[in-house]
Write a protein that holds these residues in place. Structure first.
Motif, PDB file in Angstrom:
ATOM      1  N   HIS A 172      41.731 -10.231  17.698  1.00 12.56           N
ATOM      2  CA  HIS A 172      42.173 -10.875  18.937  1.00 12.56           C
ATOM      3  C   HIS A 172      41.210 -10.664  20.107  1.00 12.56           C
ATOM      4  O   HIS A 172      41.125 -11.493  21.002  1.00 12.56           O
ATOM      5  CB  HIS A 172      43.576 -10.383  19.312  1.00 12.56           C
ATOM      6  CG  HIS A 172      44.629 -10.877  18.365  1.00 12.56           C
ATOM      7  ND1 HIS A 172      45.129 -12.150  18.458  1.00 12.56           N
ATOM      8  CD2 HIS A 172      45.240 -10.305  17.309  1.00 12.56           C
ATOM      9  CE1 HIS A 172      46.019 -12.336  17.487  1.00 12.56           C
ATOM     10  NE2 HIS A 172      46.109 -11.231  16.774  1.00 12.56           N
ATOM     11  N   MET A 200      52.082  -9.318  18.732  1.00  9.51           N
ATOM     12  CA  MET A 200      51.034  -8.906  19.669  1.00  9.51           C
ATOM     13  C   MET A 200      51.416  -9.188  21.117  1.00  9.51           C
ATOM     14  O   MET A 200      52.283  -9.989  21.408  1.00  9.51           O
ATOM     15  CB  MET A 200      49.741  -9.671  19.379  1.00  9.51           C
ATOM     16  CG  MET A 200      49.141  -9.489  18.007  1.00  9.51           C
ATOM     17  SD  MET A 200      48.634  -7.794  17.661  1.00  9.51           S
ATOM     18  CE  MET A 200      47.343  -7.559  18.909  1.00  9.51           C
ATOM     19  N   ASP A 201      50.737  -8.524  22.023  1.00  7.63           N
ATOM     20  CA  ASP A 201      50.657  -8.915  23.414  1.00  7.63           C
ATOM     21  C   ASP A 201      49.292  -8.425  23.886  1.00  7.63           C
ATOM     22  O   ASP A 201      48.482  -7.998  23.050  1.00  7.63           O
ATOM     23  CB  ASP A 201      51.809  -8.318  24.236  1.00  7.63           C
ATOM     24  CG  ASP A 201      52.060  -9.093  25.523  1.00  7.63           C
ATOM     25  OD1 ASP A 201      51.144  -9.790  26.008  1.00  7.63           O
ATOM     26  OD2 ASP A 201      53.173  -9.004  26.058  1.00  7.63           O
ATOM     27  N   ALA A 202      49.014  -8.492  25.177  1.00  3.43           N
ATOM     28  CA  ALA A 202      47.713  -8.047  25.666  1.00  3.43           C
ATOM     29  C   ALA A 202      47.811  -7.720  27.142  1.00  3.43           C
ATOM     30  O   ALA A 202      48.707  -8.192  27.843  1.00  3.43           O
ATOM     31  CB  ALA A 202      46.656  -9.124  25.427  1.00  3.43           C
ATOM     32  N   PRO A 261      46.226  -8.473  30.589  1.00  3.05           N
ATOM     33  CA  PRO A 261      45.388  -9.560  31.093  1.00  3.05           C
ATOM     34  C   PRO A 261      44.360  -9.033  32.078  1.00  3.05           C
ATOM     35  O   PRO A 261      44.462  -9.262  33.286  1.00  3.05           O
ATOM     36  CB  PRO A 261      46.391 -10.489  31.772  1.00  3.05           C
ATOM     37  CG  PRO A 261      47.484  -9.585  32.237  1.00  3.05           C
ATOM     38  CD  PRO A 261      47.528  -8.417  31.284  1.00  3.05           C
ATOM     39  N   ARG A 280      39.969  -7.699  32.511  1.00  2.05           N
ATOM     40  CA  ARG A 280      38.608  -7.541  32.005  1.00  2.05           C
ATOM     41  C   ARG A 280      37.974  -6.437  32.820  1.00  2.05           C
ATOM     42  O   ARG A 280      38.306  -6.235  33.975  1.00  2.05           O
ATOM     43  CB  ARG A 280      37.813  -8.839  32.191  1.00  2.05           C
ATOM     44  CG  ARG A 280      38.401 -10.027  31.436  1.00  2.05           C
ATOM     45  CD  ARG A 280      38.236  -9.863  29.938  1.00  2.05           C
ATOM     46  NE  ARG A 280      38.901 -10.919  29.170  1.00  2.05           N
ATOM     47  CZ  ARG A 280      40.080 -10.762  28.574  1.00  2.05           C
ATOM     48  NH1 ARG A 280      40.740  -9.627  28.654  1.00  2.05           N
ATOM     49  NH2 ARG A 280      40.602 -11.745  27.870  1.00  2.05           N
ATOM     50  N   SER A 281      37.030  -5.706  32.235  1.00  2.00           N
ATOM     51  CA  SER A 281      36.427  -4.601  32.971  1.00  2.00           C
ATOM     52  C   SER A 281      35.122  -4.187  32.337  1.00  2.00           C
ATOM     53  O   SER A 281      34.883  -4.429  31.147  1.00  2.00           O
ATOM     54  CB  SER A 281      37.399  -3.415  32.958  1.00  2.00           C
ATOM     55  OG  SER A 281      36.818  -2.279  33.569  1.00  2.00           O
ATOM     56  N   ARG A 282      34.267  -3.575  33.125  1.00  2.00           N
ATOM     57  CA  ARG A 282      33.156  -2.809  32.585  1.00  2.00           C
ATOM     58  C   ARG A 282      33.753  -1.576  31.918  1.00  2.00           C
ATOM     59  O   ARG A 282      34.733  -1.003  32.395  1.00  2.00           O
ATOM     60  CB  ARG A 282      32.235  -2.404  33.731  1.00  2.00           C
ATOM     61  CG  ARG A 282      31.167  -1.388  33.356  1.00  2.00           C
ATOM     62  CD  ARG A 282      30.303  -1.075  34.572  1.00  2.00           C
ATOM     63  NE  ARG A 282      29.635   0.193  34.422  1.00  2.00           N
ATOM     64  CZ  ARG A 282      28.347   0.388  34.701  1.00  2.00           C
ATOM     65  NH1 ARG A 282      27.610  -0.617  35.142  1.00  2.00           N
ATOM     66  NH2 ARG A 282      27.796   1.575  34.563  1.00  2.00           N
ATOM     67  N   GLU A 313      54.295  -1.665  32.383  1.00  3.25           N
ATOM     68  CA  GLU A 313      53.281  -2.031  33.370  1.00  3.25           C
ATOM     69  C   GLU A 313      51.944  -2.240  32.665  1.00  3.25           C
ATOM     70  O   GLU A 313      51.117  -1.318  32.588  1.00  3.25           O
ATOM     71  CB  GLU A 313      53.159  -0.908  34.415  1.00  3.25           C
ATOM     72  CG  GLU A 313      52.334  -1.312  35.615  1.00  3.25           C
ATOM     73  CD  GLU A 313      52.305  -0.221  36.671  1.00  3.25           C
ATOM     74  OE1 GLU A 313      53.388   0.209  37.109  1.00  3.25           O
ATOM     75  OE2 GLU A 313      51.195   0.202  37.028  1.00  3.25           O
ATOM     76  N   PRO A 314      51.747  -3.444  32.125  1.00  9.95           N
ATOM     77  CA  PRO A 314      50.560  -3.688  31.297  1.00  9.95           C
ATOM     78  C   PRO A 314      49.287  -3.893  32.125  1.00  9.95           C
ATOM     79  O   PRO A 314      48.781  -5.005  32.263  1.00  9.95           O
ATOM     80  CB  PRO A 314      50.934  -4.955  30.512  1.00  9.95           C
ATOM     81  CG  PRO A 314      51.967  -5.630  31.342  1.00  9.95           C
ATOM     82  CD  PRO A 314      52.652  -4.592  32.174  1.00  9.95           C
ATOM     83  N   THR A 315      48.757  -2.796  32.655  1.00 10.44           N
ATOM     84  CA  THR A 315      47.487  -2.825  33.395  1.00 10.44           C
ATOM     85  C   THR A 315      46.489  -1.902  32.690  1.00 10.44           C
ATOM     86  O   THR A 315      46.882  -1.019  31.915  1.00 10.44           O
ATOM     87  CB  THR A 315      47.659  -2.337  34.840  1.00 10.44           C
ATOM     88  OG1 THR A 315      48.059  -0.954  34.813  1.00 10.44           O
ATOM     89  CG2 THR A 315      48.727  -3.141  35.581  1.00 10.44           C
ATOM     90  N   ARG A 328      31.380  -4.028  28.042  1.00  8.62           N
ATOM     91  CA  ARG A 328      32.501  -4.674  28.723  1.00  8.62           C
ATOM     92  C   ARG A 328      33.633  -4.876  27.727  1.00  8.62           C
ATOM     93  O   ARG A 328      33.429  -4.790  26.508  1.00  8.62           O
ATOM     94  CB  ARG A 328      32.103  -6.075  29.233  1.00  8.62           C
ATOM     95  CG  ARG A 328      31.025  -6.108  30.286  1.00  8.62           C
ATOM     96  CD  ARG A 328      30.906  -7.519  30.862  1.00  8.62           C
ATOM     97  NE  ARG A 328      30.880  -8.537  29.822  1.00  8.62           N
ATOM     98  CZ  ARG A 328      29.787  -8.966  29.230  1.00  8.62           C
ATOM     99  NH1 ARG A 328      28.613  -8.469  29.554  1.00  8.62           N
ATOM    100  NH2 ARG A 328      29.852  -9.891  28.297  1.00  8.62           N
ATOM    101  N   PRO A 359      36.031 -10.509  25.430  1.00  3.28           N
ATOM    102  CA  PRO A 359      37.174 -11.406  25.620  1.00  3.28           C
ATOM    103  C   PRO A 359      37.541 -12.229  24.395  1.00  3.28           C
ATOM    104  O   PRO A 359      38.614 -12.820  24.365  1.00  3.28           O
ATOM    105  CB  PRO A 359      36.688 -12.333  26.747  1.00  3.28           C
ATOM    106  CG  PRO A 359      35.211 -12.370  26.604  1.00  3.28           C
ATOM    107  CD  PRO A 359      34.792 -11.047  26.024  1.00  3.28           C
ATOM    108  N   THR A 360      36.701 -12.257  23.380  1.00  2.00           N
ATOM    109  CA  THR A 360      36.766 -13.299  22.353  1.00  2.00           C
ATOM    110  C   THR A 360      37.417 -12.871  21.059  1.00  2.00           C
ATOM    111  O   THR A 360      38.176 -13.618  20.448  1.00  2.00           O
ATOM    112  CB  THR A 360      35.330 -13.819  22.075  1.00  2.00           C
ATOM    113  OG1 THR A 360      34.814 -14.341  23.301  1.00  2.00           O
ATOM    114  CG2 THR A 360      35.320 -14.871  20.993  1.00  2.00           C
ATOM    115  N   ALA A 371      36.891 -11.442  16.947  1.00  4.08           N
ATOM    116  CA  ALA A 371      35.989 -11.748  15.842  1.00  4.08           C
ATOM    117  C   ALA A 371      35.744 -13.240  15.742  1.00  4.08           C
ATOM    118  O   ALA A 371      36.673 -14.034  15.850  1.00  4.08           O
ATOM    119  CB  ALA A 371      36.601 -11.241  14.536  1.00  4.08           C
TER     120      ALA A 371
END
Lengths: 282, 282
Positions: A137, A154-156, A158, A160-162, A198-200, A263, A266-267, A269
Motif C-alpha cells: 500500500h 486497512m487504513d492509513a 494521511p 507525508r514527511s521526511r 488520533e491517526p497522526t 521520505r 506515497p506509492t 510496490a
C-alpha cells in the motif's frame, strides 16, 4: 526482463496473529513505507538464482513465491536499506519477485493475489507478518485486521514527511515472533487503539515508543538514541524488529547522529521500467 | 495552506449498487487512475469558495465534504483534465478537499475516514459512485465490492502503461446513474467476472468495450473512434461516463487522432508540498 520497486517498511508496533492458513495469519499494527526500498529485477534463467546487492543469497520467502508461480528465474535485488534490521527487505524481495515474475512470465494474477502469495511466503518462512501488506500500500499504513490483502482490513495516516533512520545492529525477527508473543500482542492492541483515536504521524511515533517499552523490545542502545532525539526536541522510535531508530523530520540529525535521510513513500510496490524503456516511469 | 494531488479516474465498466447509507452505496467495476489529475489547494477563508482552473464553481460533493469537516476554507482546483467527461474531476475535488482540509485544520481523521466522507458526498450529490475509491488507490483498481474504503473490497491489475485519451463532448453521470440501471449492472457484473478471470490491461479494455455495447452506452462518435483504433491495431474503449475514448499505449495516435498522453498513476491521492516546501515531494 521485468522490474518492480518495493518500498522499505519499518514497523512501529504490531500484534502477532497466528492462524493455520498463512494467508490469514499476520499482524495488526502500523508503520512507515519508505522511499528507500528494494528494486527487484527478474530474468529468465536455467535455474533459480537470487542475489541481493550482487551477492548470492537464500531467502526462503522468495523461493516460496517462485515455487507458487512455477517460475525458474533469476531474481536480482538492489537496495540501500540495511538487511536484517527491520526494514522489510525479505518482504520486499518476495513481493517484488511476485510482481516482476507475473509480468515477465505473463502469469495473469491480480495484484492482491500476488501480494497474498508473497505474504503467505513470508509468514511460512517466519521472516515477517505485516511488511508485505504495508509495502503493497505504501504511505503510512495502519493494519486494522491481520492477514493478506485478500483478508485484512486497512487504513492509513494521511500524512507525508521526511524520515531519518540509523541502524546499530541486527535483531532476529523469527526469534521474537516465534517466541511467547502474548505481551507483545497486548501492547500492540493498546498502541493500535491510541493511533486509531488520533491517526497522526506524531501519535504513531509516540504510540510506537510506548509499545516498544511495554513489549520489552527496546535495547539499551536504541533507548539511548531515542532519548537523545527527544532531548533535542525530536520524535523517534525503535524500528521493529531491528536495532534501528526511526525519526520524523530531522530528529536524528538534530541530535548529532548521521542518519540515512528519506521520505514516506506515497506509492507502494509497483512495476517500474527497466532503464531505457520509456513506456513506464523509471 | 495545504495541497493534495488526486489522479483522474476513468471507468471502464461499472454496476450501480444502491443503499440507504451513502457510504455503503457505490459501484463495482474497474478503471484506470491517470497521471493527469487535479491539484487541490486549500486555504483558510472568511467564506467557502471553490474554484476550478480559476473559475468559480459549485460542486455539491465539495460543499458536503467541507460541511462534514466543519471547514470554512477556499478550495482551488487546477487540472488539465476535461470536465464532465468521465475523468472523475468532481470526485478528485471532493477527495483532494478532504485530504488537504484535514491537514490544514488538523482534523485528525484517517485516510479512509476522509475518503469515506468524500465518497459519501459524491454519492449523495449523484455525481459519482466509484471514482473516489479508484482515485484513493491509484493504479488500475478493481472494485470487487461497492461502497467507501471502509466497506468495500478491492483488487487491482498489476500493470503500468502509457494511456491516451480524447474527449468528444459531455455526458451527464447523474442522468445515467439516476435512471434505470438494471441492464447496466448486469452487464457490469459480467465484465467484472471476465476481468477477475484474467486481470490484465488488455482484458480490462476488451471487457469494458463489451460492457459499453451491452449496456447500450456507446454514442455514435465514440463507436467510430474505438473502431478506428481497433483497425489501426490498438485497444480502446469508452470512458464512463463521457464522450471519451481511452486507449492503451499509442492507440489513438496510431489511428490519426490527437489525444492527450499520460500514464497509469501508480500512487493514488496524496498530500503534496506547496511549491518551495522541501519536506514533501512536489
Amino acid at each position: 526482463m521485468a522490474r518492480a520497486f518495493v518500498p522499505g517498511h519499518v514497523t512501529g508496533f504490531f500484534t502477532v496473529d497466528r492462524a493455520d492458513d498463512p494467508t490469514k495469519a499476520g499482524s495488526r499494527g502500523a508503520g512507515l513505507a519508505l522511499s528507500e526500498g528494494v528494486t527487484v529485477t527478474v530474468r529468465p534463467a536455467e535455474a533459480v538464482a537470487v542475489t541481493l546487492n550482487g551477492e548470492s543469497v537464500e531467502i526462503e520467502a522468495v523461493e516460496r513465491v517462485l515455487d507458487a508461480l512455477e517460475a525458474t528465474v533469476a531474481v536480482r535485488g538492489v537496495t540501500g536499506l540495511p538487511v536484517g534490521s527491520g526494514f522489510g527487505v525479505s518482504g520486499a524481495m518476495a513481493l517484488g519477485a511476485a510482481l516482476a515474475t507475473n509480468d515477465l512470465l505473463d502469469r495473469r494474477l491480480s495484484t492482491y493475489e500476488l501480494a497474498t502469495i508473497a505474504h503467505g511466503a513470508e509468514v511460512q518462512a517466519g521472516t515477517g507478518l505485516g511488511d508485505v501488506v504495508g509495502q503493497l500500500h505504501g504511505g503510512v499504513p495502519i493494519r486494522l485486521e491481520p492477514g493478506s490483502p485478500q483478508h485484512n482490513k486497512m487504513d492509513a495516516v494521511p500524512a507525508r514527511s521526511r524520515v531519518e533512520f540509523q541502524t546499530f545492529g541486527e535483531l532476529s525477527t523469527s526469534e521474537v515472533i516465534g517466541g511467547d508473543t502474548e505481551a507483545i500482542s497486548a501492547a500492540g492492541e493498546r498502541a493500535l487503539s491510541r493511533l486509531v483515536q488520533e491517526p497522526t504521524l506524531e501519535r504513531l511515533v509516540a504510540s510506537s515508543r510506548q509499545f516498544s517499552r511495554e513489549a520489552d523490545l527496546v535495547t539499551d542502545r536504541v533507548y539511548e538514541v531515542v532519548t537523545d532525539v527527544a532531548e533535542a526536541g525530536g520524535e523517534a522510535t525503535m524500528g521493529m524488529l531491528g536495532q534501528t531508530v526511526v525519526a520524523l523530520g530531522s530528529g536524528l540529525s538534530d541530535a548529532g547522529y548521521d542518519p540515512t535521510v528519506c521520505r514516506v513513500d506515497p506509492t507502494g510496490a509497483t512495476l517500474v521500467a527497466p532503464r531505457g524503456d520509456r513506456t513506464l516511469p523509471e
